[in-house]
Each structure stands twice: as C-alpha cells, then as structure tokens.
Design a protein around this motif. Sequence first.
Motif, PDB file in Angstrom:
ATOM      1  N   TYR A 121      16.679  14.695   0.242  1.00  0.00           N
ATOM      2  CA  TYR A 121      16.361  15.539   1.392  1.00  0.00           C
ATOM      3  C   TYR A 121      16.472  17.021   1.009  1.00  0.00           C
ATOM      4  O   TYR A 121      15.622  17.843   1.382  1.00  0.00           O
ATOM      5  CB  TYR A 121      17.304  15.225   2.556  1.00  0.00           C
ATOM      6  CG  TYR A 121      16.899  15.911   3.854  1.00  0.00           C
ATOM      7  CD1 TYR A 121      16.048  15.284   4.749  1.00  0.00           C
ATOM      8  CD2 TYR A 121      17.367  17.185   4.165  1.00  0.00           C
ATOM      9  CE1 TYR A 121      15.671  15.900   5.937  1.00  0.00           C
ATOM     10  CE2 TYR A 121      16.993  17.822   5.340  1.00  0.00           C
ATOM     11  CZ  TYR A 121      16.144  17.173   6.223  1.00  0.00           C
ATOM     12  OH  TYR A 121      15.765  17.809   7.389  1.00  0.00           O
ATOM     13  N   TYR A 123      16.422  23.110  -0.605  1.00  0.00           N
ATOM     14  CA  TYR A 123      17.770  23.634  -0.357  1.00  0.00           C
ATOM     15  C   TYR A 123      18.309  24.324  -1.601  1.00  0.00           C
ATOM     16  O   TYR A 123      18.161  23.843  -2.716  1.00  0.00           O
ATOM     17  CB  TYR A 123      18.724  22.493   0.026  1.00  0.00           C
ATOM     18  CG  TYR A 123      20.180  22.924   0.007  1.00  0.00           C
ATOM     19  CD1 TYR A 123      20.703  23.697   1.040  1.00  0.00           C
ATOM     20  CD2 TYR A 123      21.010  22.606  -1.074  1.00  0.00           C
ATOM     21  CE1 TYR A 123      22.029  24.120   1.006  1.00  0.00           C
ATOM     22  CE2 TYR A 123      22.323  23.022  -1.115  1.00  0.00           C
ATOM     23  CZ  TYR A 123      22.829  23.788  -0.072  1.00  0.00           C
ATOM     24  OH  TYR A 123      24.126  24.202  -0.122  1.00  0.00           O
ATOM     25  N   LYS A 155      13.481  17.989  -1.152  1.00  0.00           N
ATOM     26  CA  LYS A 155      12.243  18.032  -0.360  1.00  0.00           C
ATOM     27  C   LYS A 155      12.158  19.292   0.488  1.00  0.00           C
ATOM     28  O   LYS A 155      11.080  19.862   0.670  1.00  0.00           O
ATOM     29  CB  LYS A 155      12.173  16.785   0.520  1.00  0.00           C
ATOM     30  CG  LYS A 155      10.904  16.723   1.372  1.00  0.00           C
ATOM     31  CD  LYS A 155      10.890  15.456   2.206  1.00  0.00           C
ATOM     32  CE  LYS A 155       9.639  15.403   3.090  1.00  0.00           C
ATOM     33  NZ  LYS A 155       9.626  14.170   3.926  1.00  0.00           N
ATOM     34  N   HIS A 156      13.299  19.759   0.987  1.00  0.00           N
ATOM     35  CA  HIS A 156      13.321  20.932   1.874  1.00  0.00           C
ATOM     36  C   HIS A 156      13.783  22.208   1.155  1.00  0.00           C
ATOM     37  O   HIS A 156      14.156  23.187   1.791  1.00  0.00           O
ATOM     38  CB  HIS A 156      14.208  20.645   3.088  1.00  0.00           C
ATOM     39  CG  HIS A 156      13.629  19.598   3.987  1.00  0.00           C
ATOM     40  ND1 HIS A 156      13.816  18.243   3.751  1.00  0.00           N
ATOM     41  CD2 HIS A 156      12.844  19.694   5.092  1.00  0.00           C
ATOM     42  CE1 HIS A 156      13.195  17.552   4.684  1.00  0.00           C
ATOM     43  NE2 HIS A 156      12.594  18.403   5.513  1.00  0.00           N
ATOM     44  N   ILE A 183      17.282  26.503   4.531  1.00  0.00           N
ATOM     45  CA  ILE A 183      17.988  25.342   5.051  1.00  0.00           C
ATOM     46  C   ILE A 183      19.451  25.382   4.616  1.00  0.00           C
ATOM     47  O   ILE A 183      19.778  25.830   3.509  1.00  0.00           O
ATOM     48  CB  ILE A 183      17.304  24.044   4.568  1.00  0.00           C
ATOM     49  CG1 ILE A 183      17.917  22.834   5.277  1.00  0.00           C
ATOM     50  CG2 ILE A 183      17.378  23.902   3.062  1.00  0.00           C
ATOM     51  CD1 ILE A 183      17.154  21.540   5.001  1.00  0.00           C
TER      52      ILE A 183
END
Length: 335
Positions: A42, A48, A45-46, A5
């Motif tokens: 965010y 990064y 969670k992803h 990401i």
Amino acid sequence: MFKPITIKDIAQALALSPSTVSRALSDSYEINEETKKRVLEYAEKHNYRRNPMASSLRQGRSYSIGVVVCEVANSFFSQAIDGIESVAYGKGYHVIISQSHDSYEREVVNIQHLANRAVDGLLISMSAETKDFSHITNLHGQGLPIVFFDRIIHAFDTHTVTADNRDGARKATQSLIDSGFRRIAHLANAPHLSITAERLEGYEAALKSNGLRLDETLIRYCHHGGRVQQEVEDAVRYFINLQEPPDAIFVASDRLSMGCLSAYNQLIPKDRQPAVAGFSNSEVLDLIQPGFTCVRQPAFGMGRMAMELLIQLIESRYPVYEFEHVVLETALITR
C-alpha cells in the motif's frame, strides 16, 4: 496543494493502528509477514515516504550535512562535492551546499543558517576573507561536529583533509625552472589562508634547491582570492610594469589562474606573456592557454575522506579526542 500520505492515512485505509503500520514499515519482528506485505504494498502504491522532520525529532538527528565552499562553479569544489555526496547518500545523509563566494559576511550568514536548520555536522573550506573564526568556534563549542578540508584552520582540534600543497607548489615551480625560466613570480591567494602559506613554502623550496634567490618583489597577494578581477588585473599590471618583468609565474589557485591568464590576454600580446603554471582542476584553462602546466588536487578523494571523517564524529558514541590530519598527494600535469 500537494499533501503526502502519512502513516495515519495508511493505518486508516488498512484498518490497522498507526503503531502497527510504523513497525511494519521498519520491518519489525513483532509484525507478521502478511501484515508487513499489505502495508509495504500500500505504501509503495501510494508513494509513501518517511517524514524526515518527524524522524529527526524522534531520533535527535536530521541526517543532513552542511557543506560550505567558496564557489560550486570552481572545478575543484564541484569535484570535491561529488566525493562528499558519494559517501553521504550511501550512509543515509542529505547534503546542503552553501557558497561563501570568498566573502566573510556571507560565510557567517550561511553557517548560521545551516546550524539553525539543525544539520548534524559541517564540512567547511574557509573563505579568502575570513580572519575572525568566532562564528565557527562558537558552534563547535556547542557540540556541532565540524571537519575542515582544503582551506583549514587550527582554532580547535578536529579532523582536516588537505592536498600536499607544499609539494604541489614545488613541482609546479620546478617545472618552470626545468623549462629554462629563472625570474619566476608568484601570484598568491589571501595571505592568511592555510593553502597560501603552504604553497608559498613550496615555491620558495624550489627556488632554493636550484640556487635561485627569493625576490619578495615578485610575490603578489590577492586578498579576495580572485573574486575581484580588478585585484588580479592590478597584480598582473604590477608584474608587467616591473623594470625586469618575470619570465614565468606560479599561480596559487584555480580562480587566480583563470583571472591571471585572462588579464594577460587583455593587456599584452601572447608573444610577450610569461609562462604560467599553477594549481587547477579545470579543463577550461586548456582552451585559454593550451600549454598550461597545472597541479591537480585529488578533489574527489578529499571530499570522500572529509565526509567519512565527519560521519565518524557524528556517529561516535563517545567523545573523540584523537583526530586525523590527512594530506593527499597532488599530480603535476605538464604540457
């Protein structure tokens, strides 16, 4: 195919601009706390992670350090690398390790490869076969920070970190003399290495202080640093075939100690073998020769110190003209 990401992905998902996301991830005072929290949650969670290549392009730094040693399997160098990493990762640097296997050609290729990967600096322990230093001096002349440890050269001014090789060799040789041995041979590394000259001086100093004559026929050099076992076996055969063989041997390095003991075990019975003392940070030698007396180098501390000095060079805002030449004490482990 895995695709990590990016900041743009986070910005699109949260309806923010990429610059806002970037500043939020950097904890900028310009971004309010609520927006920072949204972005960080965010990103977490992803999964990064910052793109190190993009960061290096922006900052002109790769935050990576090249380390060149003869062999990672060597106990001394594995311990030194632990010391290097203990400092590097705490300071935000990654370590790229390269092995020369005591080969000049491989050292040249590896150092050039590390330079091409835009490392911020190099930590180098010279290979046993290296006599031409131009591949290193050229990079230093181009501004690449370089620090030497253990096996050092003086082709240019920089920080160096070594053990007290003279005193370590003197102590090991003295331990053999104290055990009653008088005809003590020396199995040395490649003659042009810094550690070879220093350990030879310590060996000679112990003989002299005890009124023993230096016999040049009892000194053999291994130009490949023990990488070629046949060279070590030839040296051992030479000692065995002397009209008056040595009753003890001081061995100058970890790998040579292993090769020397292995050769003696193959060639003559244990009750005819000379006593052996030498430099070694390996516990494995205890299995081969339980009575082996060795000089231990502070490998972890040497690695830490070398890394700290290199980071100082890398992060200095001004040219550095004064350099440290650190010499750390060794310890004699008698059995």
